[in-house]
Design a protein around this motif. Structure first.
Motif, PDB file in Angstrom:
ATOM      1  N   PRO A  77       0.195   8.390   7.181  1.00 35.92           N
ATOM      2  CA  PRO A  77      -0.833   9.374   7.502  1.00 35.92           C
ATOM      3  C   PRO A  77      -2.251   8.885   7.228  1.00 35.92           C
ATOM      4  CG  PRO A  77       0.942  10.367   6.242  1.00 35.92           C
ATOM      5  CD  PRO A  77       1.148   8.880   6.199  1.00 35.92           C
ATOM      6  N   PHE A  78      -2.408   7.944   6.291  1.00 38.62           N
ATOM      7  CA  PHE A  78      -3.759   7.546   5.929  1.00 38.62           C
ATOM      8  C   PHE A  78      -4.251   6.349   6.718  1.00 38.62           C
ATOM      9  CE2 PHE A  78      -1.089   4.713   4.022  1.00 38.62           C
ATOM     10  CZ  PHE A  78      -1.542   3.969   2.946  1.00 38.62           C
ATOM     11  N   VAL A  79      -3.477   5.862   7.667  1.00 35.35           N
ATOM     12  CA  VAL A  79      -3.944   4.809   8.565  1.00 35.35           C
ATOM     13  C   VAL A  79      -3.548   5.216   9.968  1.00 35.35           C
ATOM     14  CG1 VAL A  79      -3.923   2.374   9.101  1.00 35.35           C
ATOM     15  CG2 VAL A  79      -3.479   3.127   6.793  1.00 35.35           C
ATOM     16  N   PRO A 128       0.850  -1.203   0.000  1.00 32.44           N
ATOM     17  CA  PRO A 128       0.000   0.000   0.000  1.00 32.44           C
ATOM     18  C   PRO A 128       0.879   1.244   0.000  1.00 32.44           C
ATOM     19  CG  PRO A 128      -0.678  -1.560   1.713  1.00 32.44           C
ATOM     20  CD  PRO A 128       0.667  -1.999   1.220  1.00 32.44           C
ATOM     21  N   ILE A 129       0.571   2.187  -0.883  1.00 31.88           N
ATOM     22  CA  ILE A 129       1.389   3.383  -1.050  1.00 31.88           C
ATOM     23  C   ILE A 129       0.542   4.632  -0.797  1.00 31.88           C
ATOM     24  CG2 ILE A 129       2.681   4.798  -2.691  1.00 31.88           C
ATOM     25  CD1 ILE A 129       4.215   2.335  -2.000  1.00 31.88           C
ATOM     26  N   ASP A 130       0.983   5.480   0.143  1.00 30.98           N
ATOM     27  CA  ASP A 130       0.335   6.776   0.338  1.00 30.98           C
ATOM     28  C   ASP A 130       1.334   7.906   0.085  1.00 30.98           C
ATOM     29  OD1 ASP A 130       1.957   6.586   2.525  1.00 30.98           O
ATOM     30  OD2 ASP A 130       0.473   7.318   3.957  1.00 30.98           O
ATOM     31  N   HIS A 132      -2.565   2.237  -4.373  1.00 34.11           N
ATOM     32  CA  HIS A 132      -2.915   3.527  -3.781  1.00 34.11           C
ATOM     33  C   HIS A 132      -4.428   3.600  -3.657  1.00 34.11           C
ATOM     34  CE1 HIS A 132      -2.730   7.703  -2.629  1.00 34.11           C
ATOM     35  NE2 HIS A 132      -3.551   8.037  -3.616  1.00 34.11           N
ATOM     36  N   MET A 133      -4.890   3.886  -2.442  1.00 32.71           N
ATOM     37  CA  MET A 133      -6.321   3.962  -2.171  1.00 32.71           C
ATOM     38  C   MET A 133      -6.759   5.415  -2.266  1.00 32.71           C
ATOM     39  SD  MET A 133      -6.184   1.278   0.999  1.00 32.71           S
ATOM     40  CE  MET A 133      -7.951   1.109   1.272  1.00 32.71           C
ATOM     41  N   LEU A 134      -7.547   5.728  -3.301  1.00 32.95           N
ATOM     42  CA  LEU A 134      -7.951   7.108  -3.543  1.00 32.95           C
ATOM     43  C   LEU A 134      -8.840   7.640  -2.430  1.00 32.95           C
ATOM     44  CD1 LEU A 134      -8.704   6.865  -7.363  1.00 32.95           C
ATOM     45  CD2 LEU A 134      -6.794   8.066  -6.305  1.00 32.95           C
ATOM     46  N   SER A 193       3.986   8.556   1.621  1.00 38.48           N
ATOM     47  CA  SER A 193       4.733   8.975   2.812  1.00 38.48           C
ATOM     48  C   SER A 193       6.072   8.253   2.809  1.00 38.48           C
ATOM     49  CB  SER A 193       3.956   8.620   4.085  1.00 38.48           C
ATOM     50  OG  SER A 193       3.930   7.206   4.257  1.00 38.48           O
ATOM     51  N   GLU A 194       7.009   8.753   3.626  1.00 39.31           N
ATOM     52  CA  GLU A 194       8.314   8.111   3.680  1.00 39.31           C
ATOM     53  C   GLU A 194       8.207   6.686   4.216  1.00 39.31           C
ATOM     54  OE1 GLU A 194      11.034   9.758   6.597  1.00 39.31           O
ATOM     55  OE2 GLU A 194       9.365  10.780   7.585  1.00 39.31           O
ATOM     56  N   TYR A 195       7.192   6.410   5.035  1.00 40.05           N
ATOM     57  CA  TYR A 195       7.058   5.088   5.633  1.00 40.05           C
ATOM     58  C   TYR A 195       6.586   4.054   4.607  1.00 40.05           C
ATOM     59  CZ  TYR A 195       7.697   7.855   9.770  1.00 40.05           C
ATOM     60  OH  TYR A 195       8.231   8.718  10.681  1.00 40.05           O
ATOM     61  N   SER A 196       5.706   4.463   3.708  1.00 41.36           N
ATOM     62  CA  SER A 196       5.303   3.530   2.665  1.00 41.36           C
ATOM     63  C   SER A 196       6.450   3.289   1.687  1.00 41.36           C
ATOM     64  CB  SER A 196       4.052   4.030   1.935  1.00 41.36           C
ATOM     65  OG  SER A 196       4.296   5.228   1.240  1.00 41.36           O
ATOM     66  N   LEU A 197       7.338   4.266   1.537  1.00 43.59           N
ATOM     67  CA  LEU A 197       8.512   4.081   0.684  1.00 43.59           C
ATOM     68  C   LEU A 197       9.510   3.131   1.342  1.00 43.59           C
ATOM     69  CD1 LEU A 197       9.129   7.672  -0.736  1.00 43.59           C
ATOM     70  CD2 LEU A 197       7.643   5.846  -1.572  1.00 43.59           C
ATOM     71  N   TYR A 198       9.614   3.189   2.682  1.00 46.70           N
ATOM     72  CA  TYR A 198      10.450   2.222   3.384  1.00 46.70           C
ATOM     73  C   TYR A 198       9.949   0.808   3.097  1.00 46.70           C
ATOM     74  CZ  TYR A 198      11.997   6.223   6.269  1.00 46.70           C
ATOM     75  OH  TYR A 198      12.502   7.416   6.722  1.00 46.70           O
ATOM     76  N   ALA A 199       8.623   0.647   3.137  1.00 49.98           N
ATOM     77  CA  ALA A 199       8.023  -0.661   2.883  1.00 49.98           C
ATOM     78  C   ALA A 199       8.288  -1.112   1.450  1.00 49.98           C
ATOM     79  CB  ALA A 199       6.521  -0.614   3.147  1.00 49.98           C
ATOM     80  N   LEU A 200       8.194  -0.176   0.513  1.00 53.23           N
ATOM     81  CA  LEU A 200       8.416  -0.511  -0.894  1.00 53.23           C
ATOM     82  C   LEU A 200       9.845  -0.988  -1.127  1.00 53.23           C
ATOM     83  CD1 LEU A 200       7.395  -0.582  -3.809  1.00 53.23           C
ATOM     84  CD2 LEU A 200       8.067   1.824  -4.025  1.00 53.23           C
TER      85      LEU A 200
END
Length: 273
Positions: free
Chosen positions: A118-120, A7-9, A36-38, A11-18
């Motif tokens: 930020p989105f969760v 899941p990508i929002d 990405h969840m709109l 944020s730097e944290y989703s990039l860490y996961a990627l």
């Protein structure tokens, strides 16, 4: 492991996961689905078909532009990547997406006290883990080199955790990592004598089909016991079996699951029993 969902929002944290997902994909020859969840509001969707289509297309085009630099990241080179845009708004729907797309692993970035990006927020980390039938890997910091050499598998030695143990063993073998099996012995009514623990270990070994070595650690809570053991062992990953829709709260008897996701710097991989 053929397909990994991230899941990508943005944020730097989703990039860490990627980045971690990319390293796993390289080692396992898996592909990656970036989701990405709109989350378009009812106000947008309540408009006329034409207005709804135009506004939805606008948000989709904006998201696609933001994906472009991500797809050019050097760590994604040589990996098959699919971009998926959905108008889902609640994260229990990740399980549906994973099932429909034959996903084997979900990798999510965690922002500690504020959840996954930020989105969760709040308890949504637990919601994802609770509803997902595929393993969920929670990443809290940047890992330029995600080397998994030592894994801790925490278990209550119950028969229902055998399947999760076997999957953890397969995961460890794929990374050529050492797998440490851990049982936390608690005080008061949950306390087990040496004889009782040995009996549970014998049953676990018989069902697991292996002469597995099981470490026993005494502590006042399972969460603190796991974190302390991981620190002493220098673990790179901790694997936790979860039970149905009660998730981490049931397994850890209270708020210990929340403590792990907030305080543990060691990546956590959950596996549904």
């Amino acid at each position: 492991m053929d397909k990994i969902l991230v899941p990508i929002d943005f944020s730097e944290y989703s990039l860490y996961a990627l980045e971690v997902a990319a390293q796993i994909a390289t080692k396992t020859k898996a592909s990656i689905v970036m989701l990405h969840m709109l989350g378009l509001s009812e106000a947008v969707l309540a408009k006329s078909d034409r207005q709804e289509h135009e506004e939805a297309q606008y948000y989709m085009n904006m998201a696609k532009k933001r994906f472009k630099p991500l797809l050019e990241e050097p760590f994604l080179k040589g990996i098959e990547v699919e971009v998926m845009l959905q108008n889902y708004t609640i994260f229990s729907e990740l399980d549906q997406i994973a099932e429909e797309n034959w996903v084997d692993l979900i990798v999510m970035g965690s922002h500690g006290n504020s959840g996954i990006g930020p989105f969760v927020v709040g308890s949504n980390t637990d919601k994802v883990i609770r509803t997902s039938r595929v393993p969920v890997l929670v990443i809290k910091r940047k890992h330029s080199s995600f080397d998994v050499n030592k894994i801790v598998f925490s278990t209550d030695l119950g028969e229902e955790s055998i399947r999760a143990y076997k999957r953890a063993r397969e995961f460890a073998e794929r990374f050529s990592a050492e797998l440490k099996v851990l049982f936390i012995n608690l005080p008061n009514k949950d306390f087990k004598s040496t004889k009782e623990i040995n009996k549970k270990i014998d049953v676990f070994r018989a069902l697991a089909g292996t002469d597995v070595v099981i470490d026993v650690s005494n502590d006042y809570s399972i969460g603190k016991g796991i974190m302390g053991f991981c620190e002493r062992q220098g673990a790179d990953l901790v694997i936790i079996p979860t039970r149905g829709r009660t998730g981490l709260v049931h397994f850890f008897k209270g708020s210990i699951g929340e403590m792990l996701t907030k305080r543990s710097v060691t990546p956590v991989l959950t596996m549904k029993i």
